[in-house]
Design an enzyme around this catalytic site. Structure first.
Site, PDB file in Angstrom:
ATOM      1  N   ASP A 151     -24.297 -21.847 -10.747  1.00 42.11           N
ATOM      2  CA  ASP A 151     -22.760 -22.099 -12.718  1.00 42.11           C
ATOM      3  C   ASP A 151     -22.725 -22.586 -13.650  1.00 42.11           C
ATOM      4  OD1 ASP A 151     -20.674 -20.657 -13.160  1.00 42.11           O
ATOM      5  OD2 ASP A 151     -19.647 -20.991 -10.782  1.00 42.11           O
ATOM      6  N   ASP A 188     -15.496 -13.027 -13.682  1.00 38.40           N
ATOM      7  CA  ASP A 188     -15.102 -14.360 -12.579  1.00 38.40           C
ATOM      8  C   ASP A 188     -13.693 -12.781 -12.957  1.00 38.40           C
ATOM      9  OD1 ASP A 188     -16.243 -16.277 -12.424  1.00 38.40           O
ATOM     10  OD2 ASP A 188     -14.991 -17.270 -13.988  1.00 38.40           O
TER      11      ASP A 188
END
Ligand code: DGJ
Length: 741
Positions: free
Chosen positions: A479, A544
């Site tokens: 990430d 997301d």
């Protein structure tokens, strides 16, 4: 051709002889070309300059004579213009000369020299499918190498290398990866804008005069995906000429599209260099990342298919124990994030793993929160050791449990970041990117490590490699949750590009140490979803935002550049965590079916019916997976009320479509659904496979049959006439499958 200037001999000055167009200075000497299966890139080489881009489009006949092409392209001299003729469109536009469009190179030395570049070709290497042009500007002491490659996927790969031949340092402010020229009839370019949770938007920007510039400077690309597309007026998703470009780079980038003096459109793409980032010592060279460019006569869908074919063949690398091998079926995964956030417990995760395995899930990914003091997003990044408070026995028992259930084990890292509240930052505050004398700027409460420093990269490599070994990690979700701001290195210089190079080096190192390890490139969703990252990783996290309604168009746009098998598409909870919108499990699963499918919810929250439904959707995905992940994407209707997306097998015997209703249709009877990409000569059995439940209102017997045995139709009729289906409720989706009759 030049002659000495009267009185200027002592100064070595000469006047360029421009008395006649087509004179020795401009006479063509050679045609250079590259051919794809259906496309040709044609360049005309003349004395005295870089080759001119003449054509990039449909395939041209062989044996094009340089003299004939030269005569066709013999430019006149415009009124009130220069006396020496120059083409509008060279392989690399530079300062100097009379092509006044955007330049692909901007560089200079401290004494002010080398700010112009007029390259003369010294050598051309021609190999099948590949052209390398080496050119030098002796006055500015620069060498340029232009590499072009075109294969039968019709994707042109471009890259430039600039070498400093001078005795002093050269400051480079811009060096694009490639230049292409589109016809004057192109009126607009389609860019891909967005923000966190809204990646892969699409906007048509009309090109009247002047330049459109799209720039992203934060080392994450939510704001602008590094690519764009253009078509002729009337070009659609499945018809008309279209062009697309995308950069293989995960850092700052810049694309420009500009109408030139002759009306054609010059498009360039490359890295965005921050001030002072590239200073070439004598003899040093700067090599750009690759720019991928696709042309198709079959619309934007054809461009997407060309990108997919090229990525599948030449970009994606699938880890295998002994190195790289063919793609394994993409495992359906469970990601722990939305179902748990930071509230991790060993017992709960074990139960979730058991339920995931029962659903048919094949990979279990433990997301954020497993390490150090990371109980929320304000602390702990950088302390990559398993938290004894959460996992008193470590993570190996959970990973073994997962493997015992027949699943792979994946683990989340965010290696480039550090929390100010972490042991790592307390020990090594000097490791963060910063500008001396300025306060450190946090984002999501975190700072960025200068991973180009050897000791930082070594530290991260050792920490990750140790966890992979100890725990037995098959997969890393990597990430990157903040933009780079004032990212200065230890010398005080901008460090955006070296950060990306260091990241790629770290990924290469991990691949060498752990053959077989797969990596997902995530940056708060799709902030690092590009072919540069995909040269080293096997998946991107598309967004997301997992809301199926938003994902429908987001995924359609992502598939314009990236193959579906690398785009993470998850079934998440309802109401959705990001948008609060409620949607049925069938709708969420149907939308997730078309990428690399995953589940992102706590399976313990599903009742028995929901579990059974989700298991059936996962089984459907597995049955269709070879088609979904190896077929040709097709792009059907996209109206405010209905969206159609599909995949057709390469031999066109099998196809699957997602038909989704996003709103009420404006008319009482919806128009027939035309299924693109089918073989017109073939007969297909069309049906709506289980577990899709169309829940329609008064279907005709023929329509009713689609949800049962199916009906047989000719491919031409399905594509051209289309099938009439009852009206759908907004927020519902059906799967349509075509198999050999
Ligand atoms: C952002 C990612 O996109 C999410 O999927 C999740 O991994 C969080 N970070 C965790 O902090």
């Amino acid at each position: 051709m030049t002659r000495a200037i009267l009185g200027g001999e002592d100064l070595g000055m000469q006047v360029m002889d421009g008395s006649a167009a087509g004179d020795g200075a401009t006479a063509p000497v050679a045609v250079l070309r590259l051919d794809g299966a259906r496309s040709t890139l044609l360049l005309l080489r003349r004395f005295g300059g870089l080759p001119e881009i003449v054509h990039w489009g449909s395939r041209l006949p062989p044996d094009i004579a340089a003299t004939e092409l030269g005569a066709l392209r013999a430019g006149d001299r415009p009124h009130n213009g220069p006396d020496q003729w120059e083409p509008c469109a060279a392989l690399l536009p530079t300062f100097g000369g009379t092509a006044f469009g955007q330049t692909g190179l901007a560089a200079f030395r401290d004494d002010g020299s080398a700010w112009t570049a007029t390259f003369a070709v010294e050598a051309v290497e021609e190999q099948p499918g590949r052209l390398v042009v080496r050119a030098v500007d002796h006055a500015s002491e620069l060498e340029l190498r232009v590499e072009l490659a075109l294969d039968d996927t019709d994707v042109l790969v471009m890259r430039n290398t600039l070498r400093n031949l001078g005795p002093a340092a050269l400051r480079v402010e811009r060096l694009v990866s490639g230049t292409v020229i589109l016809p004057a009839a192109v009126e607009a370019v389609h860019t891909s804008h967005g923000a966190w949770g809204q990646e892969f938007g699409r906007a048509a920007m009309s090109l009247a005069q002047g330049t459109i510039s799209v720039e992203s400077r934060r080392n994450r690309s939510h704001d602008h995906f590094p690519g764009l597309a253009a078509g002729l007026p009337g070009t659609g998703d499945e018809s008309g000429q279209a062009w697309g470009l995308q950069l293989g780079w995960s850092g700052a980038h810049r694309f420009t599209a500009e109408r030139l003096e002759d009306g054609s459109v010059q498009v360039m793409g490359g890295e965005f260099l921050h001030p002072g980032e590239v200073v070439l010592a004598p003899g040093e060279a700067l090599e750009t990342p690759p720019l991928f460019a696709a042309w198709s006569a079959n619309g934007f869908g054809g461009v997407a298919r060309a990108f997919h074919a090229h990525a599948r063949r030449s970009v994606l690398r699938w880890p295998a124990p002994g190195g790289y091998g063919p793609m394994r079926p993409r495992p359906v995964l469970l990601n722990s994030w939305e179902g748990n956030r930071f509230a991790l417990s060993d017992a709960a995760l074990r139960t979730q793993a058991e339920q995931a395995a029962a659903l048919g899930i094949e990979r279990y990914v433990l997301d954020d929160g497993w390490f150090g003091g990371r109980r929320n997003d304000k602390r702990g990044l950088g302390d990559w050791h398993v938290s004894p408070a959460v996992f008193p026995q470590g993570l190996r028992p959970l990973a073994d449990h997962v493997r015992g259930l027949g699943m792979e084990f994946g683990l989340w890292f965010e290696p480039e970041m550090v929390s100010p509240d972490s042991d790592l930052f307390r020990a090594r505050p000097d490791w963060v990117l910063h500008v001396a004398g300025r306060p450190l700027r946090t984002a999501r409460h975190q700072l960025v490590l200068d991973i180009a420093r050897r000791e930082v990269a070594d530290h991260l490599f050792e920490a990750i490699a140790a966890r992979v070994d100890e725990i037995g990690v098959d997969y890393i979700k990597w990430d990157h949750n903040r933009d780079l701001v004032e990212a200065g290195d230890v010398r005080g210089r901008a460090a955006y590009r070296q950060q990306v190079e260091a990241l790629y080096a770290l990924w290469r190192r991990l691949a060498a140490r752990h053959p077989g390890l797969e990596i997902e490139s995530c940056a708060s969703g799709g902030g690092r979803a590009d072919l540069g990252a995909l040269l080293h990783t096997q998946r991107i996290w598309t967004s997301d935002n997992t809301d199926a309604l938003d994902r429908l168009r987001m995924q359609r746009s992502a598939f314009r550049f990236l193959p579906p098998e690398v785009c993470g598409t998850h079934v998440s909870a309802s109401p959705n965590h990001q948008t609060g919108r409620r949607s049925s499990l069938d709708f969420r699963a149907a939308v997730a079916l078309f990428g690399h499918m995953g589940v992102e919810l706590d399976p313990r929250t599903l009742d028995a019916d929901e579990s059974e439904t989700l298991a059936r959707w996962i089984a459907l995905h597995k049955r269709l997976r070879p088609l979904l992940h190896g077929g040709h994407c097709v792009f059907g209707e996209d109206t405010p009320s209905r969206v159609l997306q599909g995949v057709v097998s390469p031999d066109r015997t099998h196809a699957v479509f997602l038909l989704a209703a996003t709103d009420w249709p404006p008319q009482r009877r919806p128009h027939p659904v035309r299924l693109p990409g089918l073989d017109p000569a073939r007969r297909y059995g069309l049906r709506i496979p289980a577990p899709v439940d169309p829940r329609w209102y008064q279907p005709s017997p023929d329509q009713q049959a689609l949800a049962g045995e199916g009906k047989e139709f000719g491919g031409a009729l399905l594509s051209e006439i289309g099938v009439s289906l009852p009206q759908m409720d907004p927020g519902t989706a059906w799967i349509l499958e075509c198999q050999p009759a």
